[in-house]
Design a protein around this motif. Structure first.
Motif, PDB file in Angstrom:
ATOM      1  N   VAL A  57       0.873  -1.185   0.000  1.00 27.22           N
ATOM      2  CA  VAL A  57       0.000   0.000   0.000  1.00 27.22           C
ATOM      3  C   VAL A  57       0.910   1.234   0.000  1.00 27.22           C
ATOM      4  O   VAL A  57       1.830   1.324   0.812  1.00 27.22           O
ATOM      5  CB  VAL A  57      -0.910   0.049   1.260  1.00 27.22           C
ATOM      6  N   ILE A  58       0.634   2.152  -0.915  1.00 22.44           N
ATOM      7  CA  ILE A  58       1.358   3.435  -0.933  1.00 22.44           C
ATOM      8  C   ILE A  58       0.387   4.483  -0.394  1.00 22.44           C
ATOM      9  O   ILE A  58      -0.732   4.606  -0.905  1.00 22.44           O
ATOM     10  CB  ILE A  58       1.762   3.848  -2.378  1.00 22.44           C
ATOM     11  N   SER A  59       0.801   5.207   0.634  1.00 22.14           N
ATOM     12  CA  SER A  59      -0.130   6.185   1.240  1.00 22.14           C
ATOM     13  C   SER A  59       0.606   7.454   1.660  1.00 22.14           C
ATOM     14  O   SER A  59       1.814   7.425   1.898  1.00 22.14           O
ATOM     15  CB  SER A  59      -0.827   5.558   2.448  1.00 22.14           C
ATOM     16  N   LYS A  60      -0.187   8.541   1.769  1.00 16.85           N
ATOM     17  CA  LYS A  60       0.395   9.803   2.271  1.00 16.85           C
ATOM     18  C   LYS A  60       0.499   9.753   3.786  1.00 16.85           C
ATOM     19  O   LYS A  60       1.419  10.289   4.381  1.00 16.85           O
ATOM     20  CB  LYS A  60      -0.509  10.978   1.885  1.00 16.85           C
ATOM     21  N   TYR A  61      -0.516   9.178   4.418  1.00 17.65           N
ATOM     22  CA  TYR A  61      -0.578   9.127   5.887  1.00 17.65           C
ATOM     23  C   TYR A  61      -0.789   7.674   6.326  1.00 17.65           C
ATOM     24  O   TYR A  61      -1.417   6.894   5.600  1.00 17.65           O
ATOM     25  CB  TYR A  61      -1.766   9.940   6.418  1.00 17.65           C
ATOM     26  N   ILE A  62      -0.316   7.363   7.523  1.00 12.87           N
ATOM     27  CA  ILE A  62      -0.659   6.052   8.125  1.00 12.87           C
ATOM     28  C   ILE A  62      -1.207   6.308   9.526  1.00 12.87           C
ATOM     29  O   ILE A  62      -0.626   7.080  10.304  1.00 12.87           O
ATOM     30  CB  ILE A  62       0.548   5.098   8.279  1.00 12.87           C
ATOM     31  N   VAL A  63      -2.326   5.651   9.829  1.00 10.45           N
ATOM     32  CA  VAL A  63      -2.899   5.711  11.183  1.00 10.45           C
ATOM     33  C   VAL A  63      -2.634   4.368  11.856  1.00 10.45           C
ATOM     34  O   VAL A  63      -3.026   3.321  11.330  1.00 10.45           O
ATOM     35  CB  VAL A  63      -4.417   5.991  11.117  1.00 10.45           C
ATOM     36  N   ASP A  64      -1.953   4.407  12.995  1.00 10.02           N
ATOM     37  CA  ASP A  64      -1.752   3.175  13.764  1.00 10.02           C
ATOM     38  C   ASP A  64      -2.933   3.003  14.713  1.00 10.02           C
ATOM     39  O   ASP A  64      -3.065   3.713  15.708  1.00 10.02           O
ATOM     40  CB  ASP A  64      -0.429   3.221  14.548  1.00 10.02           C
ATOM     41  N   ALA A  65      -3.823   2.074  14.359  1.00  7.81           N
ATOM     42  CA  ALA A  65      -4.984   1.769  15.201  1.00  7.81           C
ATOM     43  C   ALA A  65      -4.948   0.265  15.499  1.00  7.81           C
ATOM     44  O   ALA A  65      -5.984  -0.399  15.547  1.00  7.81           O
ATOM     45  CB  ALA A  65      -6.265   2.153  14.474  1.00  7.81           C
ATOM     46  N   SER A  66      -3.734  -0.252  15.674  1.00  7.55           N
ATOM     47  CA  SER A  66      -3.562  -1.709  15.802  1.00  7.55           C
ATOM     48  C   SER A  66      -3.661  -2.189  17.248  1.00  7.55           C
ATOM     49  O   SER A  66      -3.314  -3.328  17.536  1.00  7.55           O
ATOM     50  CB  SER A  66      -2.210  -2.116  15.209  1.00  7.55           C
ATOM     51  N   GLY A  67      -4.115  -1.308  18.163  1.00  4.44           N
ATOM     52  CA  GLY A  67      -4.259  -1.731  19.555  1.00  4.44           C
ATOM     53  C   GLY A  67      -2.902  -1.918  20.214  1.00  4.44           C
ATOM     54  O   GLY A  67      -1.929  -1.234  19.877  1.00  4.44           O
ATOM     55  N   TRP A  68      -2.811  -2.895  21.121  1.00  4.01           N
ATOM     56  CA  TRP A  68      -1.583  -3.080  21.897  1.00  4.01           C
ATOM     57  C   TRP A  68      -0.391  -3.501  21.034  1.00  4.01           C
ATOM     58  O   TRP A  68       0.749  -3.440  21.471  1.00  4.01           O
ATOM     59  CB  TRP A  68      -1.805  -4.117  22.999  1.00  4.01           C
ATOM     60  N   HIS A  69      -0.641  -3.887  19.775  1.00  5.25           N
ATOM     61  CA  HIS A  69       0.443  -4.321  18.884  1.00  5.25           C
ATOM     62  C   HIS A  69       1.388  -3.169  18.524  1.00  5.25           C
ATOM     63  O   HIS A  69       2.543  -3.427  18.182  1.00  5.25           O
ATOM     64  CB  HIS A  69      -0.125  -4.906  17.590  1.00  5.25           C
ATOM     65  N   PHE A  70       0.897  -1.930  18.531  1.00  3.97           N
ATOM     66  CA  PHE A  70       1.710  -0.767  18.102  1.00  3.97           C
ATOM     67  C   PHE A  70       2.386  -1.097  16.762  1.00  3.97           C
ATOM     68  O   PHE A  70       3.572  -0.782  16.540  1.00  3.97           O
ATOM     69  CB  PHE A  70       2.790  -0.446  19.140  1.00  3.97           C
ATOM     70  N   ALA A  71       1.650  -1.746  15.847  1.00  7.61           N
ATOM     71  CA  ALA A  71       2.280  -2.356  14.671  1.00  7.61           C
ATOM     72  C   ALA A  71       3.081  -1.356  13.832  1.00  7.61           C
ATOM     73  O   ALA A  71       4.216  -1.641  13.437  1.00  7.61           O
ATOM     74  CB  ALA A  71       1.201  -3.035  13.819  1.00  7.61           C
ATOM     75  N   VAL A  72       2.510  -0.187  13.565  1.00  7.29           N
ATOM     76  CA  VAL A  72       3.175   0.785  12.690  1.00  7.29           C
ATOM     77  C   VAL A  72       4.298   1.503  13.450  1.00  7.29           C
ATOM     78  O   VAL A  72       5.415   1.641  12.954  1.00  7.29           O
ATOM     79  CB  VAL A  72       2.140   1.816  12.167  1.00  7.29           C
ATOM     80  N   LEU A  73       3.964   1.942  14.655  1.00  8.59           N
ATOM     81  CA  LEU A  73       4.944   2.683  15.467  1.00  8.59           C
ATOM     82  C   LEU A  73       6.188   1.833  15.684  1.00  8.59           C
ATOM     83  O   LEU A  73       7.318   2.305  15.583  1.00  8.59           O
ATOM     84  CB  LEU A  73       4.339   3.025  16.844  1.00  8.59           C
ATOM     85  N   ASN A  74       5.957   0.575  15.967  1.00  8.21           N
ATOM     86  CA  ASN A  74       7.051  -0.359  16.227  1.00  8.21           C
ATOM     87  C   ASN A  74       7.866  -0.607  14.947  1.00  8.21           C
ATOM     88  O   ASN A  74       9.089  -0.548  14.964  1.00  8.21           O
ATOM     89  CB  ASN A  74       6.443  -1.663  16.758  1.00  8.21           C
ATOM     90  N   ALA A  75       7.152  -0.812  13.835  1.00 11.46           N
ATOM     91  CA  ALA A  75       7.843  -1.106  12.563  1.00 11.46           C
ATOM     92  C   ALA A  75       8.707   0.075  12.118  1.00 11.46           C
ATOM     93  O   ALA A  75       9.773  -0.124  11.545  1.00 11.46           O
ATOM     94  CB  ALA A  75       6.817  -1.445  11.488  1.00 11.46           C
ATOM     95  N   LEU A  76       8.240   1.288  12.386  1.00 13.87           N
ATOM     96  CA  LEU A  76       9.003   2.471  11.958  1.00 13.87           C
ATOM     97  C   LEU A  76       9.978   2.953  13.030  1.00 13.87           C
ATOM     98  O   LEU A  76      10.646   3.971  12.856  1.00 13.87           O
ATOM     99  CB  LEU A  76       8.037   3.612  11.601  1.00 13.87           C
ATOM    100  N   GLY A  77      10.045   2.231  14.150  1.00 13.08           N
ATOM    101  CA  GLY A  77      10.977   2.590  15.227  1.00 13.08           C
ATOM    102  C   GLY A  77      10.584   3.880  15.935  1.00 13.08           C
ATOM    103  O   GLY A  77      11.445   4.571  16.484  1.00 13.08           O
ATOM    104  N   LEU A  78       9.286   4.220  15.935  1.00 14.59           N
ATOM    105  CA  LEU A  78       8.864   5.489  16.550  1.00 14.59           C
ATOM    106  C   LEU A  78       8.581   5.316  18.043  1.00 14.59           C
ATOM    107  O   LEU A  78       8.971   6.148  18.860  1.00 14.59           O
ATOM    108  CB  LEU A  78       7.610   6.018  15.841  1.00 14.59           C
ATOM    109  N   VAL A  79       7.846   4.264  18.392  1.00 17.35           N
ATOM    110  CA  VAL A  79       7.567   3.946  19.799  1.00 17.35           C
ATOM    111  C   VAL A  79       7.601   2.421  19.895  1.00 17.35           C
ATOM    112  O   VAL A  79       7.040   1.737  19.030  1.00 17.35           O
ATOM    113  CB  VAL A  79       6.152   4.426  20.244  1.00 17.35           C
ATOM    114  N   SER A  80       8.264   1.895  20.930  1.00 13.96           N
ATOM    115  CA  SER A  80       8.296   0.429  20.986  1.00 13.96           C
ATOM    116  C   SER A  80       7.061  -0.124  21.680  1.00 13.96           C
ATOM    117  O   SER A  80       6.346   0.587  22.400  1.00 13.96           O
ATOM    118  CB  SER A  80       9.575  -0.086  21.633  1.00 13.96           C
ATOM    119  N   LYS A  81       6.836  -1.396  21.443  1.00 15.43           N
ATOM    120  CA  LYS A  81       5.659  -2.097  21.989  1.00 15.43           C
ATOM    121  C   LYS A  81       5.634  -1.980  23.505  1.00 15.43           C
ATOM    122  O   LYS A  81       6.690  -2.085  24.134  1.00 15.43           O
ATOM    123  CB  LYS A  81       5.775  -3.580  21.633  1.00 15.43           C
TER     124      LYS A  81
END
Ligand code: FAD
Length: 403
Positions: free
Chosen positions: A144-168
């Protein structure tokens, strides 16, 4: 662009109440993709659905999606309290139908909902767009190519974790629930139970609008290494205990389980064009872990502000979202987390004292405590209602010449 790639303005990761609420208020023409790893919206059930009538009304949740509770009781090992909430009515939400209802609110929009599809990783390209890898069970899309990403993955922090922004999060509320046929149990009586059976957490008994009874236990890990399932088994197999709670549990239960973060509130919600919402942003109350109404409210707010950001190309509306969330949650969650940390260390004697205190709390203070709301006036009232019985007993002792 190959056929396996989707291009959109906004990628939302997670189709729980937070992500779906964001989609519900995004403008109709904003191209949105939601990836949700489960096969169905709302299933399996990962939450117990406690909420309040005032929120149900405000959020416009239709009749038939919740059960009103007339009596709420609290049990510790030696104490019992009937909780006087005054005019405030607790309700139990039927989350599968609620979440499907929220999803329907963006059905008519330019949005694609991919079920059975997992977000794997993302990177920001030189042109500023995000390229996310996804894995769909039907293998229809993998990017998926997107301008914005919303992390709404619950306790997984899936996007934040993948991008190294906030850890799980490392400290988690972990719950297991058995859903029984209601049988002879009252359809409008809810309970919470605390003490030896469930130290570092609490248990609940919630009737549902579907004619079932949910009995659950949630604990904080790693504050305890006990599994909620083992604790729950010990509760439901102890006939003397369930008799004391006034429960008749019959039939084979359906098992639910869920996890939510239990860490201090962090008010950083916007990381350039990556934004977090819901449990990924720690929105559940630190006191009881109640998050659905807050995810819906603030998810809707994010949808509106993100819509403005996409349309104007400016990030300011996202800062507005972050600021309003901070204003709504920060002070309450600081107090709430303090309560959470203390309660996680309570002995069964502390829980006895706590349930005793609940008997003396007036409706305002009781509702505020259960909702995790601590404005200064309410803190003062809670403090007074706790200290008053103690002062009275000291006074009696002084008068009797025992002090
Ligand atoms: C045991 C328990 C009891 C609770 N009881 C209550 C209660 O009584 N009342 C209340 O209001 N709240 C309660 N909560 C809290 C409430 O459930 C949460 O606050 C709320 O569900 C958070 O919504 P969300 O959309 O942020 O996350 P979730 O509901 O967790 O939804 C996120 C979704 O994202 C999906 N996902 C995760 N990672 C990926 C990925 N990589 N790719 C694609 N999809 C992904 C998940 O499958 C999940 O369905 C409870 C929570 C637990 C654990």
């Amino acid at each position: 662009m190959d056929d396996n790639t989707l291009v959109c303005d906004v990628l939302i990761v997670g189709g729980g109440p937070a992500g779906l609420s964001v989609a519900s208020t995004l403008p109709d023409d904003i191209k949105t993709v939601i990836v949700h790893q489960d096969q169905e919206i709302g299933l399996p059930v990962r939450t117990s659905g406690g909420c309040w009538m005032q929120d149900v009304d405000r959020l416009g949740i239709p009749d038939g999606m919740y059960q009103r509770v007339q009596t709420t009781e609290a049990f510790s090992d030696n104490e019992h309290a009937t909780l006087a909430f005054g005019d405030v009515v607790p309700v139990i939400l039927d989350t599968p139908s609620l979440y499907q209802w929220i999803a329907q609110q963006s059905d008519h929009k330019d949005r694609t909902l991919l079920l059975g599809t997992k977000f794997l990783s993302a990177r920001q390209r030189d042109d500023g767009l995000y390229e996310s890898k996804i894995r769909a069970r039907d293998k229809a899309f993998d990017r998926v190519i997107s301008k914005y990403i919303v992390d709404a993955s619950g306790w997984h922090f899936a996007v934040l974790n993948a991008l190294g922004l906030v850890s799980k999060p490392q400290r988690l509320g972990v719950g297991t629930e058995y859903e029984y046929p209601l049988g002879d149990n009252a359809p409008d009586r809810a309970l919470i139970f605390v003490g030896k059976k469930v130290l570092s957490g609490y248990g609940w008994v919630f009737p549902t609008v579907l004619g079932t009874l949910r009995v659950g236990v949630g604990v904080i890990q790693p504050d305890t290494d006990k599994s909620p399932r083992e604790l729950l088994d010990a509760v439901v197999k102890d006939k003397a205990y369930t008799d004391r709670l006034g429960l008749k549990l019959e039939g084979e239960p359906i098992v639910h389980s869920g996890i939510l973060p239990s860490v201090a509130y962090d008010d950083r919600l916007v990381f350039g064009k990556v934004i977090r919402v819901g449990d990924s942003a720690n929105f559940a109350t630190p006191t009881l872990g109640e998050g659905i109404r807050i995810c819906m409210d603030l998810g809707r707010l994010l949808g509106e502000q993100l819509g403005l950001a996409v349309k104007t190309g400016r990030d300011r509306p996202l800062k507005t979202y972050e600021r309003r969330c901070r204003r709504k949650l920060k002070r309450d969650y600081k107090w709430g987390f303090h309560v959470n940390m203390r309660a996680a260390k309570y002995t069964h004697e502390d829980w006895n004292a706590s349930v005793r205190r609940m008997r003396h709390l007036g409706p305002d203070a009781l509702v505020a405590t259960f909702r995790g709301e601590f404005p200064p006036l309410k803190i003062a009232r809670i403090f007074l209602s706790v200290i008053r019985p103690y002062l009275r007993s000291r006074l009696r002792r002084i008068r009797a010449g025992k002090a």
